[in-house]
Design an enzyme around this catalytic site. Sequence first.
Site, short mmCIF file in Angstrom:
data_model
loop_
_atom_site.label_atom_id
_atom_site.label_comp_id
_atom_site.label_asym_id
_atom_site.label_seq_id
_atom_site.Cartn_x
_atom_site.Cartn_y
_atom_site.Cartn_z
N GLY A 17 0.87 -1.20 0.00
CA GLY A 17 0.13 -0.09 0.05
C GLY A 17 1.04 1.15 0.04
NE ARG A 78 -2.40 -4.44 -0.94
CZ ARG A 78 -1.95 -3.61 0.29
NH1 ARG A 78 -0.82 -4.07 0.89
NH2 ARG A 78 -2.46 -2.42 0.67
CG ASP A 109 3.63 -6.32 7.62
OD1 ASP A 109 3.03 -5.54 7.00
OD2 ASP A 109 3.09 -7.17 8.49
CB THR A 132 3.21 1.10 6.34
OG1 THR A 132 1.90 0.85 6.76
CG2 THR A 132 3.97 0.99 7.51
CG ASP A 134 -1.80 0.33 8.70
OD1 ASP A 134 -2.43 1.17 8.47
OD2 ASP A 134 -1.52 -0.74 8.14
CG ASP A 136 1.71 -2.17 11.13
OD1 ASP A 136 2.72 -1.60 10.44
OD2 ASP A 136 0.63 -3.12 10.55
NE ARG A 178 -7.54 -4.38 7.22
CZ ARG A 178 -8.02 -4.85 5.83
NH1 ARG A 178 -8.16 -5.98 5.93
NH2 ARG A 178 -8.50 -3.85 5.30
#
Lengths: 344, 344, 344, 344
Positions: A17, A78, A109, A132, A134, A136, A178
């Site tokens: 992404g 992707r 990741d 990213t 996120d 994360d 998410r």
Amino acid sequence: MSATTSRQRIGVLTSGGDAPGMNAALRAVVLAAEHYDMEVIAFRHGYEGLLNNEYLSLKAADVLHVLQYSGTIIKSARCPRFKEVAAAQLAAENLDALGLSALVVIGGDGSFRGAEHLSQYWQGQIIGVPGTIDNDLYGTDATIGYATAVAIAMDALDKIRDTADAMDRVFIVEVMGRHAGFIGLSSAMAAGAERMILPELQRDKPLTVAALVKHIKRVEAVRGPGSYVMVLSEHQWPGGAVALSEQLEAEFDMPCRPCLLGHIQRGGAPAPSDRILASQLGVHAIELILQGATRVMAGIKANQMVAVPLVDTWTKKNPLDENLLRIQHEIFNPVKKSANKPSQ
Amino acid sequence: MSATTSRQRIGVLTSGGDAPGMNAALRAVVLAAEHYDMEVIAFRHGYEGLLNNEYLSLKAADVLHVLQYSGTIIKSARCPRFKEVAAAQLAAENLDALGLSALVVIGGDGSFRGAEHLSQYWQGQIIGVPGTIDNDLYGTDATIGYATAVAIAMDALDKIRDTADAMDRVFIVEVMGRHAGFIGLSSAMAAGAERMILPELQRDKPLTVAALVKHIKRVEAVRGPGSYVMVLSEHQWPGGAVALSEQLEAEFDMPCRPCLLGHIQRGGAPAPSDRILASQLGVHAIELILQGATRVMAGIKANQMVAVPLVDTWTKKNPLDENLLRIQHEIFNPVKKSANKPSQ
Amino acid sequence: MSATTSRQRIGVLTSGGDAPGMNAALRAVVLAAEHYDMEVIAFRHGYEGLLNNEYLSLKAADVLHVLQYSGTIIKSARCPRFKEVAAAQLAAENLDALGLSALVVIGGDGSFRGAEHLSQYWQGQIIGVPGTIDNDLYGTDATIGYATAVAIAMDALDKIRDTADAMDRVFIVEVMGRHAGFIGLSSAMAAGAERMILPELQRDKPLTVAALVKHIKRVEAVRGPGSYVMVLSEHQWPGGAVALSEQLEAEFDMPCRPCLLGHIQRGGAPAPSDRILASQLGVHAIELILQGATRVMAGIKANQMVAVPLVDTWTKKNPLDENLLRIQHEIFNPVKKSANKPSQ
Amino acid sequence: MSATTSRQRIGVLTSGGDAPGMNAALRAVVLAAEHYDMEVIAFRHGYEGLLNNEYLSLKAADVLHVLQYSGTIIKSARCPRFKEVAAAQLAAENLDALGLSALVVIGGDGSFRGAEHLSQYWQGQIIGVPGTIDNDLYGTDATIGYATAVAIAMDALDKIRDTADAMDRVFIVEVMGRHAGFIGLSSAMAAGAERMILPELQRDKPLTVAALVKHIKRVEAVRGPGSYVMVLSEHQWPGGAVALSEQLEAEFDMPCRPCLLGHIQRGGAPAPSDRILASQLGVHAIELILQGATRVMAGIKANQMVAVPLVDTWTKKNPLDENLLRIQHEIFNPVKKSANKPSQ
């Protein structure tokens, strides 16, 4: 394009992404490479371009003024098939055929797993750059794109507040994340949301609409009539903000309006901190190559440049900031009263 | 207003130049006070209001939705007479008369000097919260308002780039920070400026117009025709951007346009990181009071809440990030070429 | 509050869904009233406040700096019971008891119906000011709030485009306007969307997913791979953007992402043209009162101030601009080719 | 590039100061040309490129997503030598050599004078498209770029207001428009400025600092303490906002801060109305070519597409909107009181 030049030649790609600031990272990689007299080959569409030999040479002039735009000028994708051995082997062959000694992978990741997989079949250096929204990834205080996503979510929440205040209504704003509540927590705190539903706050006992209504009513009882804004991380309620909003109206006759931000959170002018982080990490990636590093992610911890083993970035956990969580969830939550002692 | 309540009662004020996020800090102070069952008295117009007994009681409902606005709802002011002994004594009397046990001062170094001065005449606790766009306080990784100022300067630089590219011109954008180049450095890096003139980069030998023209021409020689954007910290050139622009045109026939951002840098919706920082530091200030601290500034270092002696905040130096400076000034500067070795 | 003053006293309220610029209209009403030496009473929460005698006096100082904020400082509400005779009679009594000679109603068609209903039971003058983001009122070239809603939708579409281009994906953005495609058409044109689904373009034969997929593929065939962004007016597809997106993925294996803007379109800083329009119409409303007008809406046509019978505003149709529709739907649609003749 | 194709071939260029929306106009020209099966040749750097034969072919794919960016992808330039007969003759030769039957000139009055000059030496059709932030062209209700410039000036004024309110200070913001006060008037009204100094308001008797101070003090007397923001059109005060600010401080001890927006007003994402206007006028230009028109500007009056003789655009005057001027200068000015009668 000749592979016989005496200058070191490296590859770069953006994968997974897209995240605001990827272009700034790409720019930094190219400018630092120029500074250290290296040549840069960029693969388009992430690992897909690596497999398909779709690449171009990037020079400073190509990237000078891209840092103010989101997206990625070399496109991302992707690439599920990159998990296969044959794909990694093909990628290794293509990298060798181009005479590349190192590859910089800008992504999250999934992209780093791909990089680690590739490292089993290719001898060149591989450096990850965390891109990213996120946030994360373990090992870095921030990922490129996260600050922009928070800014966009906050801006939406600010706009909602304007209209919510005019009508004293309940609003639910669904944000990305998410698996991790970073965007949810930070945007909720920045915009002063009354409630947040994050992956990290989910309990054994599932949250019910009745429990939400109870909180809404208690907040109104404590604070008086006014707007109530809820931040909902995606995938934390079946059907998302739209479904939850309908349930509040149908079951409890509580006027409620949903908003689904979606990919808006990946666009717009990258925030300053994303551009600066991307600039630092892009330069750091090149300098890690010069230092001989491989299979590491260029990261930042406590304002210091660090190198984190790629495998750590997804096997170890990047938790939410405990203090932020405590402040937003307890201190600023009017239905939680202290026994007059700070918790630290 | 009775001083005989059993609840602890504290004061708060915003002082000096206003900074985006001051309202968020004020909100956090009030919400944390509510959480810990304390009462908040706010003085208007900074130390002026403290001297004039101009104050109001603040409750949660008064501050819930102020965090999205710049400025300060309790107004700020500079107060030169607060340096006098009589003023500090009067302030102490007023604080005691109101039954206040602690005072939170949201401001910059001048405000903290005032707080330290007051502490010699008043027994209550005094906690500083760093609110200044200049980021020039020792002991905290960031000050409230700095991120917003950078974002606004960057946005202006982005807009300049659009038009600069259309006409291939030279532009000079003057930003705030007469004593510290934080805004200049960060906005220059975030926007990809070709040049920056910062207090920290000024040398023994003064910069000349001829030297600037030389750099402009060398950049053009290396990069080809295109736009050239210069970030100038205020007070680093006699007459500022307007004068420098005229000199470039008059002496070197080089079309050049100035822009003076001024107080625009203090307005607009506060950036997410300023709001979050302000929320953390406002809560931290209240918790420092509960812990018995005094004459310290609530700060953040490496993501940890810290307490820094007030006097350190202006006697010690907060330097520019060496790595950022190196990247923007050397790595991204096309006229500086490496001997192929990273400097670290 | 005495009704025996010699100054003329008028009432004002904001009603129905709030619209950015309502505050600017309110400000203009108050400033113009001040200029002409009239007194202003504002009812809170629209007609609800009128029925409940919830009002306040507004002076210039109260409204000077509200024009930069969305929402409405006197709050708005929907008031279904205002359709009843008893409600209109009660409102008339309250207006008379306060000694008001005129009432300015800032709102949309529902609010104007209420105003017309009231006029049957009250002898005072009633002037409407068009405040609705939907732009669906006959008799004025624009309504207050419409320009801001378009700007916000366009900004979202711009952000989507950034990320859409990075991944070559399909996106569906749901915007407001269930009865009128103004926001949809203008934002689609401003952002260069590939497709729009508007109430006005719906045909006898319902639109199918297959037809949408066909257009997506034809656009790709003509233009090459790239992003495809669709603007969907609310209530034009069962389940909205979320459902349509799922259908495209499930039935046609076409990666697609939804976005639901919702009430974000009512927030943010009002656009300049909304503030200017609101200023003109607010002043115009006061001047219409001075001219003895009643049961009219203050509007603008071809840059001229006009007065339109209230009843016309919802009984007559405000069509989409034919030329805009033609350009976006035909000229800019790559799958529609001209027979080499302009249509006009 | 062959000139023997049977498709009609037209040229386009952007000239003079760039304006936000020029890219949208260019895109519309290319998309409409595609629709009507015409070929487009774009000259770079305005008339300079026409003289130097610096051109490129533009297809839909080249311009699809440029409408969200300011500047001009084909670059602009001023070209003083185009006034010479030899230049116009050379341009005519170049146009003929390329087989062009028409030329679309996107720019302001200087560019249109150039177009008219060229028309004396070239037989092809020449259509102007009004692209200038100044809005100073006769025959069109708006020029491309004007709405964006107003939005940027208003945003700056909003930011200033935030900080001005915190400190109760005087601020002077210098905006573009040396010959026309459109940007000044609209941004002053949109942001609620207390004062504006525009070319159109300058009198026989020059404005003095003392007169300004008198107004500032009278506004404070009427409205109470608060911020005072002045909008100053460029070239309406010797030395501009910086000099005026220094005079207010030096001569009247009145704290005052200047801000010089400069070319910021030409950048940023074009406003929706500029993009929509540009789309309409770009299509209109192509359709005027198909209709056989020449030496006209594509304009819009009262929502209708019009064609205005090029020569009229600068020989006739485009006055400020009298009603806007009256509202901002008289109705909203607290020191001007009505004799209780509206002026119309």
